[in-house]
Design an enzyme around this catalytic site. Structure first.
Site, PDB file in Angstrom:
ATOM      1  CB  CYS A 143      -0.856  -2.381  -6.958  1.00  0.00           C
ATOM      2  SG  CYS A 143       0.059  -1.228  -5.936  1.00  0.00           S
ATOM      3  CG  HIS A 174       4.331  -4.591  -5.650  1.00  0.00           C
ATOM      4  ND1 HIS A 174       3.642  -4.788  -6.819  1.00  0.00           N
ATOM      5  CD2 HIS A 174       3.579  -3.720  -4.916  1.00  0.00           C
ATOM      6  CE1 HIS A 174       2.534  -4.057  -6.787  1.00  0.00           C
ATOM      7  NE2 HIS A 174       2.475  -3.400  -5.654  1.00  0.00           N
ATOM      8  CB  CYS A 198      -4.986  -5.388  -2.824  1.00  0.00           C
ATOM      9  SG  CYS A 198      -3.252  -5.583  -2.373  1.00  0.00           S
TER      10      CYS A 198
END
Lengths: 299, 438
Positions: B101, B394, B423
């Site tokens: 990510c 996301h 994160c």
């Protein structure tokens, strides 16, 4: 590793399927009253020299466990390599306990250094310490692995023959009250499908029927197929210390068997003030019962 | 261990790297508007909009860096292929990057460093991900058989290879969000951290609610008009619920942490959904921006990556940014008081709240982060002011580009300094500082 005069030197690693067949034959003979069980352990040490690692088999073992396929042998793989020699001791006609149905209680390993896949290895196995247990009789099976003149790996497996009494007249040992299991904070989970016993059998050579399928396990009095203890141990050691470079010590104590398919919740933690020791616990979150506890320490 | 602790950055910064602008496509919920769009399709769509906005047709950009977390093997050169499918000069080099990510933010860090060193004058950074058009792979058994078959020379060898095929080998494997080393999904990992920090359901729902409110307000005032290009009928992030309420969020059933002894608090409302989308940022040197008459929204000051040991339970999986931030602040001689905006990626509402709680805890900050005391508190009015991943969605590798472009624009409008923390899987985190130019 130098031998002791009197060691029974086997020409090569014995095949495990033949040893299991011999165990069945022995059990049948004893059941029929022939070849009654002796009361003491044989003093014999079985030995095989110059064992070479099969690289393809090693790779399959490493990949099934999810460890890196290095040219270095996983600590648990050395147990697997030596296991047929230990089994040949346990299936001697003068071995007093019935191999089939024996329960694996624990393993403790001291490895002096990491071992390369290209070193010829010598294995010695013997049984000792026959002693009473609350539920029967237990003993230690010791396997030693040597390379050249040095001993590089020593493992002590404790087995229990349930319901077998050394001295039937003696009162049974009191069972210790175990404190209730308190699960630590989980750090991971192992999801084991119904085929893991067969796949581990294929890479370890341990085709004990209790691990292979429901029907074969039930035939031997189990509720379902159960995971190999050494599969759990191998995963525990690899997950605790991903890249051992020197000496390695570890221990695993088995509790409730892992029925397949099944989910083992795991916890790995650095022992506070433990000098780099990693503690490991595996348990069933559903039944709130431990499957194993153990530790791994790398130098 | 702390290899950079105390090493305040005294080396003169070679050059300044600036954010010129950004472009993304609206984020779609998985199997929604972009169900049949590939990563390359979406990356090109985002690139087309960026090229059009800044007049980059036929231009040779210094380098384009992007990535995708869920990637087909045929897309091994995804970013270069997207460049070739765009109006940029075919002489524009490109590379793929993957840091879960944090992919998008790391591409910004990498290219801005090249700009600072004078290796390139301009760069396009970002990422794309599709949870709908996910790569499905054949089973391990079938894969082995096919590979052995390709190596077989004789008919006998071929028959032997084929004979290893089992019926169950024919069922394919879809990607999972599970951590390979622990077997736990990201949500289950966060549930452990949520329990450890005792983060309440109400606090998580409140954070999710504010994310939707802030994102909706940003749309209302036209904030995204020069940061976004419509695609496949979407003009807004499909996940945005402008009309959501705390009451509605409170009705959702927990989905993670149900096996723990503590109450399960994480729901589909306070966790990010699987999403499809792409986001890019245009970066350049001051000289490049000036020469081409392009805006300069913000400077990229510095960045830091960290990783934590979640395998042995030392730290939560998504706490990497918590460790990176104090190191970055120390190197730059800054505290939370020096920041006007905080962009903390909302993987889960509880991820943000765990980070905030950790930084406020003096014992944790001393024991785990090696600080003298608590790092500090973050004023909620400065946090994710234009909404974040809970509302927008996301698409893993696209999130960095979304955040950098939004923060840079905010800084250009309101001035000040902003901190980004993202994160990532594998216990990682990447954090960065952006600064207004005046």
């Amino acid at each position: 590793m130098s031998g002791i005069p009197g060691d029974t030197v086997l020409p090569a690693l014995p095949g495990l399927p033949a040893l299991y067949r011999r165990a069945v034959t022995l059990a049948a003979q004893r059941a029929m009253g022939r070849g009654a069980a002796p009361s003491g352990l044989p003093a014999a040490r079985h030995r095989v020299d110059g064992i070479r690692t099969d690289l393809a088999a090693l790779t399959r073992f490493q990949q099934l466990l999810g460890s890196a396929a290095r040219d270095q042998l996983p600590s648990a793989y050395l147990h697997t390599l030596a296991f047929p020699v230990a089994m040949s001791v346990l299936t001697r006609p003068d071995f007093p306990l019935p191999l089939l149905g024996m329960v694996h209680l624990s393993n403790e390993v001291h490895q002096d250094r990491q071992v390369s896949a290209f070193e010829p290895l010598d294995v010695v196995a013997y049984a000792e310490n026959l002693r009473p247990h609350a539920a029967g009789t237990q003993l230690d099976v010791v396997t030693e692995v040597g390379a050249g003149d040095e001993r590089v790996w020593t493992g002590r497996s404790v087995y229990l023959a349930r319901g077998v009494r050394l001295d039937p007249a003696a009162p049974a040992e009191r069972r210790e009250d175990r404190p209730p299991f308190a699960a630590p904070a989980p750090t991971g989970v192992w999801k084991l499908d119904g085929g893991i016993g067969r796949r581990y059998a294929a890479v370890s050579g341990d085709w004990n029927p209790i691990h292979l399928s429901g029907p074969t396990a039930k035939a031997l009095g189990r509720k379902a197929a159960i995971a190999h203890g050494m599969y759990l141990a191998a995963r525990m050691v690899d997950q605790a210390v991903a890249a051992p470079s020197g000496a390695l010590d570890w221990r695993i104590d088995f509790a409730a068997p892992v029925l397949l398919p099944g989910v083992v919740t795991t916890s790995f933690s650095r022992t506070p003030g433990g000098g780099g020791r990693i503690d490991a616990v595996g348990w069933s979150a559903k039944r709130r019962r431990p499957h194993f506890t153990g530790w791994v320490r790398a130098d | 261990m702390a290899d950079q602790a105390g090493a305040q950055n005294t080396a003169p910064s070679p050059r300044t790297a600036v954010v010129i602008g950004g472009n993304r496509i609206p984020f779609a919920r998985s199997s929604g508007a972009y169900a049949y769009s590939s990563n390359k399709d979406m990356l090109i769509a985002a690139l087309d909009g960026l090229v059009a906005r800044f007049g980059l047709q036929g231009e040779r950009i210094g380098e384009v860096a992007a990535g995708a977390v869920l990637k087909h093997s045929r897309d091994f050169n995804l970013t270069r292929e997207a460049v070739l499918g765009s109006a940029l000069s075919p002489e524009t080099p490109a590379y793929d990057l993957q840091q879960a990510c944090a992919t998008g933010l790391e591409t910004v860090v990498g290219l801005s460093n090249k700009i600072k060193l004078g290796q390139i004058e301009s760069g396009i950074a970002g990422g794309v991900d599709s949870a709908s058009d996910a790569p499905i792979v054949v089973s391990e058994g079938l894969r082995r058989v096919l590979l052995d078959l390709s190596r077989a020379r004789t008919t006998q060898q071929k028959i032997k290879a084929l004979s290893a095929l089992r019926p169950k080998d024919l069922s394919p494997n879809a990607p999972t969000t599970g951590e390979p080393r622990t077997g736990l999904s990201m949500g289950e990992h966060q549930a452990l951290t949520t329990a450890a920090w005792d983060i309440s359901r109400e606090a998580q729902d409140e954070l999710a609610y504010r994310s939707h409110r802030n994102l909706a307000a940003a749309y209302e005032r036209g904030f995204f008009s020069d940061l976004m290009t419509p695609y496949r009928g979407l003009t807004r992030d499909a996940n945005l619920r402008a009309d959501t309420s705390l009451e509605k969020l409170a009705t959702l059933k927990p989905v993670f942490g149900k096996g723990l002894d503590t109450p399960a608090t994480m729901t589909a409302g306070n966790s990010t959904p699987l999403t499809d989308g792409a986001a890019l940022v245009l970066l350049g040197s001051e000289e490049y921006a000036t020469a081409n008459n392009l805006p300069m929204l913000a400077n990229i000051v510095d960045a830091e990556a960290a990783a934590v040991d979640f395998v042995h339970g030392e730290e939560g999986l998504l706490m990497g940014g918590v460790h990176a931030v104090p190191r970055l602040l120390e190197r730059n001689g800054l505290t939370f008081d020096d920041f006007d905006f905080f962009e903390i990626h909302e993987a889960f509402a509880a991820t943000v709240l765990s980070a905030l709680a950790a930084w406020e805890d003096p014992d944790y900050c001393k024991r785990v982060l090696g600080l003298d005391g608590a790092l500090g508190s973050i004023d909620r009015s400065k946090l994710n002011v234009n909404g974040s991943s809970l509302a927008a969605g996301h698409p893993f590798a696209a999130t960095g580009g979304r955040i950098v472009a939004s923060l840079a624009k905010t800084l250009s409008e309101q001035g000040g300094r902003g901190l980004i923390s993202i994160c990532a899987a594998g216990g990682q985190g990447v954090v960065a500082i952006l600064e207004a130019r005046n």
